[in-house]
Design a protein around this motif. Structure first.
Motif, PDB file in Angstrom:
ATOM      1  N   ILE A 123     127.103-107.265-114.038  1.00 33.20           N
ATOM      2  CA  ILE A 123     127.671-106.290-114.978  1.00 33.20           C
ATOM      3  C   ILE A 123     128.977-105.741-114.429  1.00 33.20           C
ATOM      4  CG2 ILE A 123     127.295-104.035-116.064  1.00 33.20           C
ATOM      5  CD1 ILE A 123     124.316-104.756-116.173  1.00 33.20           C
ATOM      6  N   ILE A 124     129.005-105.509-113.109  1.00 32.96           N
ATOM      7  CA  ILE A 124     130.237-104.986-112.502  1.00 32.96           C
ATOM      8  C   ILE A 124     131.379-105.998-112.664  1.00 32.96           C
ATOM      9  CG2 ILE A 124     131.307-104.330-110.313  1.00 32.96           C
ATOM     10  CD1 ILE A 124     128.353-103.461-109.514  1.00 32.96           C
ATOM     11  N   ILE A 144     134.971-106.052-115.434  1.00 31.53           N
ATOM     12  CA  ILE A 144     136.366-106.310-115.066  1.00 31.53           C
ATOM     13  C   ILE A 144     136.899-107.521-115.837  1.00 31.53           C
ATOM     14  CG2 ILE A 144     137.873-106.969-113.157  1.00 31.53           C
ATOM     15  CD1 ILE A 144     137.026-104.086-113.110  1.00 31.53           C
ATOM     16  N   TYR A 145     136.086-108.588-115.932  1.00 31.96           N
ATOM     17  CA  TYR A 145     136.523-109.759-116.702  1.00 31.96           C
ATOM     18  C   TYR A 145     136.844-109.359-118.138  1.00 31.96           C
ATOM     19  CZ  TYR A 145     134.644-112.675-112.941  1.00 31.96           C
ATOM     20  OH  TYR A 145     134.388-113.262-111.747  1.00 31.96           O
ATOM     21  N   ALA A 146     136.018-108.448-118.691  1.00 31.58           N
ATOM     22  CA  ALA A 146     136.238-108.017-120.067  1.00 31.58           C
ATOM     23  C   ALA A 146     137.593-107.317-120.185  1.00 31.58           C
ATOM     24  CB  ALA A 146     135.121-107.090-120.507  1.00 31.58           C
ATOM     25  N   MET A 147     137.952-106.526-119.160  1.00 30.17           N
ATOM     26  CA  MET A 147     139.243-105.841-119.220  1.00 30.17           C
ATOM     27  C   MET A 147     140.400-106.833-119.166  1.00 30.17           C
ATOM     28  SD  MET A 147     138.638-102.351-117.108  1.00 30.17           S
ATOM     29  CE  MET A 147     140.168-101.642-117.606  1.00 30.17           C
ATOM     30  N   LYS A 194     130.663 -96.810-104.558  1.00 28.84           N
ATOM     31  CA  LYS A 194     131.281 -95.848-105.482  1.00 28.84           C
ATOM     32  C   LYS A 194     132.351 -96.539-106.324  1.00 28.84           C
ATOM     33  CE  LYS A 194     130.501 -91.707-102.784  1.00 28.84           C
ATOM     34  NZ  LYS A 194     131.021 -90.980-101.633  1.00 28.84           N
ATOM     35  N   ILE A 195     133.089 -97.462-105.685  1.00 27.37           N
ATOM     36  CA  ILE A 195     134.153 -98.133-106.422  1.00 27.37           C
ATOM     37  C   ILE A 195     133.570 -98.980-107.545  1.00 27.37           C
ATOM     38  CG2 ILE A 195     135.870 -99.975-106.198  1.00 27.37           C
ATOM     39  CD1 ILE A 195     136.566 -98.620-103.488  1.00 27.37           C
ATOM     40  N   GLN A 196     132.410 -99.581-107.273  1.00 23.11           N
ATOM     41  CA  GLN A 196     131.793-100.399-108.316  1.00 23.11           C
ATOM     42  C   GLN A 196     131.336 -99.538-109.492  1.00 23.11           C
ATOM     43  OE1 GLN A 196     128.999-102.426-105.804  1.00 23.11           O
ATOM     44  NE2 GLN A 196     130.303-104.248-105.712  1.00 23.11           N
ATOM     45  N   ILE A 197     130.844 -98.315-109.181  1.00 27.42           N
ATOM     46  CA  ILE A 197     130.489 -97.401-110.272  1.00 27.42           C
ATOM     47  C   ILE A 197     131.739 -97.060-111.067  1.00 27.42           C
ATOM     48  CG2 ILE A 197     129.584 -95.097-110.817  1.00 27.42           C
ATOM     49  CD1 ILE A 197     127.858 -95.331-108.317  1.00 27.42           C
ATOM     50  N   LEU A 198     132.838 -96.805-110.312  1.00 23.28           N
ATOM     51  CA  LEU A 198     134.112 -96.499-110.966  1.00 23.28           C
ATOM     52  C   LEU A 198     134.557 -97.634-111.873  1.00 23.28           C
ATOM     53  CD1 LEU A 198     136.494 -94.421-111.001  1.00 23.28           C
ATOM     54  CD2 LEU A 198     137.566 -95.835-109.245  1.00 23.28           C
ATOM     55  N   MET A 199     134.315 -98.881-111.427  1.00 24.78           N
ATOM     56  CA  MET A 199     134.727-100.034-112.225  1.00 24.78           C
ATOM     57  C   MET A 199     134.026-100.031-113.575  1.00 24.78           C
ATOM     58  SD  MET A 199     134.548-102.769-109.150  1.00 24.78           S
ATOM     59  CE  MET A 199     135.259-104.284-109.706  1.00 24.78           C
ATOM     60  N   VAL A 200     132.709 -99.841-113.533  1.00 25.48           N
ATOM     61  CA  VAL A 200     131.946 -99.870-114.782  1.00 25.48           C
ATOM     62  C   VAL A 200     132.354 -98.698-115.667  1.00 25.48           C
ATOM     63  CG1 VAL A 200     129.645 -99.806-115.767  1.00 25.48           C
ATOM     64  CG2 VAL A 200     130.054-101.076-113.668  1.00 25.48           C
ATOM     65  N   LEU A 201     132.509 -97.493-115.047  1.00 27.21           N
ATOM     66  CA  LEU A 201     132.871 -96.321-115.838  1.00 27.21           C
ATOM     67  C   LEU A 201     134.250 -96.484-116.475  1.00 27.21           C
ATOM     68  CD1 LEU A 201     131.532 -93.315-113.725  1.00 27.21           C
ATOM     69  CD2 LEU A 201     130.606 -94.312-115.809  1.00 27.21           C
ATOM     70  N   SER A 202     135.218 -97.037-115.712  1.00 30.80           N
ATOM     71  CA  SER A 202     136.560 -97.213-116.293  1.00 30.80           C
ATOM     72  C   SER A 202     136.516 -98.168-117.457  1.00 30.80           C
ATOM     73  CB  SER A 202     137.557 -97.738-115.270  1.00 30.80           C
ATOM     74  OG  SER A 202     137.281 -97.269-114.017  1.00 30.80           O
ATOM     75  N   LEU A 253     141.271-102.134-109.855  1.00 30.88           N
ATOM     76  CA  LEU A 253     139.853-101.923-109.523  1.00 30.88           C
ATOM     77  C   LEU A 253     139.301-103.108-108.733  1.00 30.88           C
ATOM     78  CD1 LEU A 253     138.721-100.430-112.915  1.00 30.88           C
ATOM     79  CD2 LEU A 253     138.693 -99.235-110.734  1.00 30.88           C
ATOM     80  N   LEU A 254     139.681-104.315-109.171  1.00 28.63           N
ATOM     81  CA  LEU A 254     139.211-105.511-108.469  1.00 28.63           C
ATOM     82  C   LEU A 254     139.718-105.505-107.027  1.00 28.63           C
ATOM     83  CD1 LEU A 254     137.736-108.220-108.860  1.00 28.63           C
ATOM     84  CD2 LEU A 254     139.936-109.235-109.394  1.00 28.63           C
ATOM     85  N   ALA A 255     140.991-105.114-106.857  1.00 27.55           N
ATOM     86  CA  ALA A 255     141.571-105.097-105.518  1.00 27.55           C
ATOM     87  C   ALA A 255     140.917-104.030-104.646  1.00 27.55           C
ATOM     88  CB  ALA A 255     143.072-104.852-105.612  1.00 27.55           C
ATOM     89  N   LEU A 256     140.556-102.880-105.255  1.00 25.80           N
ATOM     90  CA  LEU A 256     139.875-101.827-104.493  1.00 25.80           C
ATOM     91  C   LEU A 256     138.516-102.317-104.029  1.00 25.80           C
ATOM     92  CD1 LEU A 256     140.654 -98.669-106.636  1.00 25.80           C
ATOM     93  CD2 LEU A 256     141.344 -99.030-104.284  1.00 25.80           C
ATOM     94  N   ASP A 257     137.865-103.095-104.881  1.00 24.98           N
ATOM     95  CA  ASP A 257     136.519-103.567-104.553  1.00 24.98           C
ATOM     96  C   ASP A 257     136.566-104.708-103.551  1.00 24.98           C
ATOM     97  OD1 ASP A 257     133.744-103.635-104.786  1.00 24.98           O
ATOM     98  OD2 ASP A 257     133.855-105.309-106.191  1.00 24.98           O
TER      99      ASP A 257
END
Lengths: 296, 291
Positions: free
Chosen positions: B13-14, B18-21, B140-148, B207-211
């Motif tokens: 899902i995470i 990102i792929y969807a974005m 936390k970054i992965q949560i941020l990814m989904v939330l964004s 987001l991908l780069a942060l993760d």
């Protein structure tokens, strides 16, 4: 002089490769963005076979046959697609082949590549073999040129152009367009495989890094710059591009800036592609359209 | 063992959000201008690298502030692509646009190499500690990814359904000529599409780069996933792209349980082939769409 031989050999290999792409892209209008896959299949097959003791002529035949079979296998599912979808499918195909080269370590040695690819005894190795290798490459390039000229000037070649201009018209005229396109892809793949074979036995070392999108862009540039849909176009394009790339090596560049050369070169290639499309989409040599204008 | 599969599902899902974005911009551009933008991937890479640049010396801004100038420049690149390359080519044949977009993508990618080199880079962040939620490990970054992703798609939904601009966007992707005849401001719509595509791609890239990490090929690699997502959802369909992206993310991550991770990318590649073969209009494709 030896260096000049080397550049000529590379130019001729690329001219075979570019001509094979031109058959698909220029004459048939198939946007093949994964042509490097067939170059790679040719190179790897011939290298692997000859490294495992198969006589080189047999390895070469095996390699170009496999490249042709791969082309047919790719053509069957993708030919029903039009335009840009075919482009994606071929791009993805090349990525898949690249992944196989990279990950089937038991066969291809993965990222380490295949060193010491043998050459035929009568050509030999080292600097002294360069003129003879040049002659062989020149022979192959000439055969390719004549073959493609004959194919595209034949009635079959005219149906390729009709398909490029309007596939529905070709169908309405009773042409089996899928079969015609499949043949074009198989011939293109065989010739790309041939270029790959010569490359592998010339460089004598191949690795998956030689068969990436980078090389696809390079050969695309050769075809587009020279003039797609013309016979001399891809040859001219290949010579211009390779000479340009080799010429850069002679510019005295302070060592701290050397790392900027390759990206800059890439940017120039990309820029030329964009500018060509904007200003001169037909390329340096433009295709004669005398048939197109009479019935317009 | 169930937690192992649950973990893979969460990872999917995470990745999928990102792929969807990435896919949504590609789908919008295809929906209106009817070409596949190969340089879309470079918006992803530039967004990530610019944020990285502003967050490291000499700027040394905090990451959440450096996102702002980075996205602004990414949008600038997106608009410039249209202004200088795609608009002049709009009337020419499709192959010219396709080759130009490949050339553009190659140019922008080598621009990244020129400015920041080819090596992997990472954000200089404190080690992000994972949180353990009932046996599933997530950072936390992965949560941020989904939330964004949730936030961005909600805004997009609002924009497309509740505003006049959104209405004209939908009209234009339905029939560009008729919309122009009806007096819809095409310049405004074109700008909106490129801004949206750039912001979605840039944010996804950051987001991908942060993760994970930054490298010049990150955009190209994600672009193929985005293609698969767009094909799955049906070209030109924004919501299809969302579902397609999620599906690919999940399928890829679940596949790790069955095949070698080396071949993880094969899932999306294989999917592209299968879809093109059997369902070229995707599962949510617009009726009469071009394949």
């Amino acid at each position: 002089m030896d260096y000049f031989y080397h550049i000529l050999i590379i130019c001729l290999i690329y001219s075979i490769f570019a001509q094979s792409l031109n058959l698909e892209l220029g004459f048939t209008g198939l946007y093949n963005f994964g042509h490097i896959a067939f170059f790679g299949i040719g190179a790897y097959t011939s290298a692997l076979l000859s490294l495992n003791g198969v006589p080189i002529p047999l390895a070469v035949v095996g390699a170009i046959t496999l490249a042709g079979i791969a082309g047919a296998l790719l053509a069957i599912p993708t030919l029903r697609l039009s335009g840009d979808y075919f482009g994606i499918a071929t791009l993805v195909f090349a990525e898949m082949i690249h992944l196989i080269f990279l990950n089937e370590r038991d066969i291809t040695r993965g990222p380490m590549g295949l060193p010491n690819i043998p050459r035929p005894d009568w050509i030999g190795s080292g600097i002294s073999s360069l003129p003879l290798f040049l002659a062989v490459t020149f022979f192959a390039a000439t055969i390719t040129f004549i073959l493609l000229r004959r194919i595209t000037n034949s009635p079959y070649g005219r149906s390729l152009k009709v398909i490029r201009e309007d596939e529905f018209v070709a169908q309405a005229l009773g042409k089996n367009t899928s079969l015609i396109k499949t043949k074009a892809i198989v011939v293109g793949s065989v010739l790309a495989g041939l270029a790959g074979v010569i490359w592998a036995h010339y460089i004598t070392y191949i690795s998956p890094a030689d068969f990436t999108l980078q090389e696809t862009i390079l050969v695309l540039l050769c075809v587009v710059l020279g003039g797609k849909g013309t016979h001399p176009g891809p040859v001219v394009g290949a010579f211009v591009i390779i000479f340009f790339a080799e010429f850069i090596r002679f510019i005295p560049i302070p060592s701290e800036y050397v790392r900027f050369v390759a990206p800059l070169q890439g940017m120039v290639y990309g820029f030329i592609l964009v500018i060509m499309m904007l200003k001169r989409p037909q390329g340096l040599i433009s295709e004669s359209r005398k048939f197109a204008t009479t019935n317009a | 063992m169930t937690s192992y599969y649950a973990q893979l599902l969460v990872n999917g899902i995470i990745a999928g959000s990102i792929y969807a974005m990435f896919a949504v911009g590609l789908a919008m551009v295809y929906g209106v201008f009817k070409f596949i933008n190969f340089s879309h991937g470079e918006l992803i890479t530039w967004g990530a690298y610019l944020t990285w640049m502003f967050s490291s010396s000499p700027f040394s801004l905090p990451v959440y502030i450096s996102v702002v100038p980075a996205l602004l420049i990414t949008v600038g690149i997106g608009l410039a692509q249209d202004r200088f390359v795609y608009r002049p080519l709009r009337q020419s044949n499709p192959i010219a646009i396709l080759i130009a977009s490949i050339g553009l993508s190659y140019m922008l990618r080598n621009g990244i190499r020129l400015c920041w080199g080819s090596d992997l880079q990472t954000f200089d962040l404190p080690l992000s500690t994972g949180i353990l939620l009932s046996g599933i490990y997530i950072t936390k970054i992965q949560i941020l990814m989904v939330l964004s992703a949730l936030l961005f798609f909600s805004i997009l939904y609002f924009l497309l359904t509740c505003t006049l601009l959104g209405k004209s966007l939908r009209a234009v992707s339905d029939n560009i000529e008729l919309s122009a005849i009806m007096g819809i401001n095409m310049t405004k719509v074109t700008w909106t599409i490129w801004v949206l595509a750039s912001v979605f791609a840039g944010t996804g890239g950051i987001l991908l780069a942060l993760d994970t990490s930054l490298d010049p090929m990150m955009g190209m690699n994600s672009l193929i996933k985005a293609f698969a997502a767009v094909l799955l959802g049906g070209a030109g369909n924004v919501w299809g792209a969302l579902i397609g992206g999620l599906f690919i993310g999940i399928a890829e991550n679940i596949s790790v349980a069955f095949i070698s991770p080396d071949y993880k990318d094969f899932i999306s590649y294989g999917l592209i082939f299968l879809l093109l073969l059997f369902k070229p209009r995707g599962f949510f494709g617009i009726a009469g769409g071009v394949r």
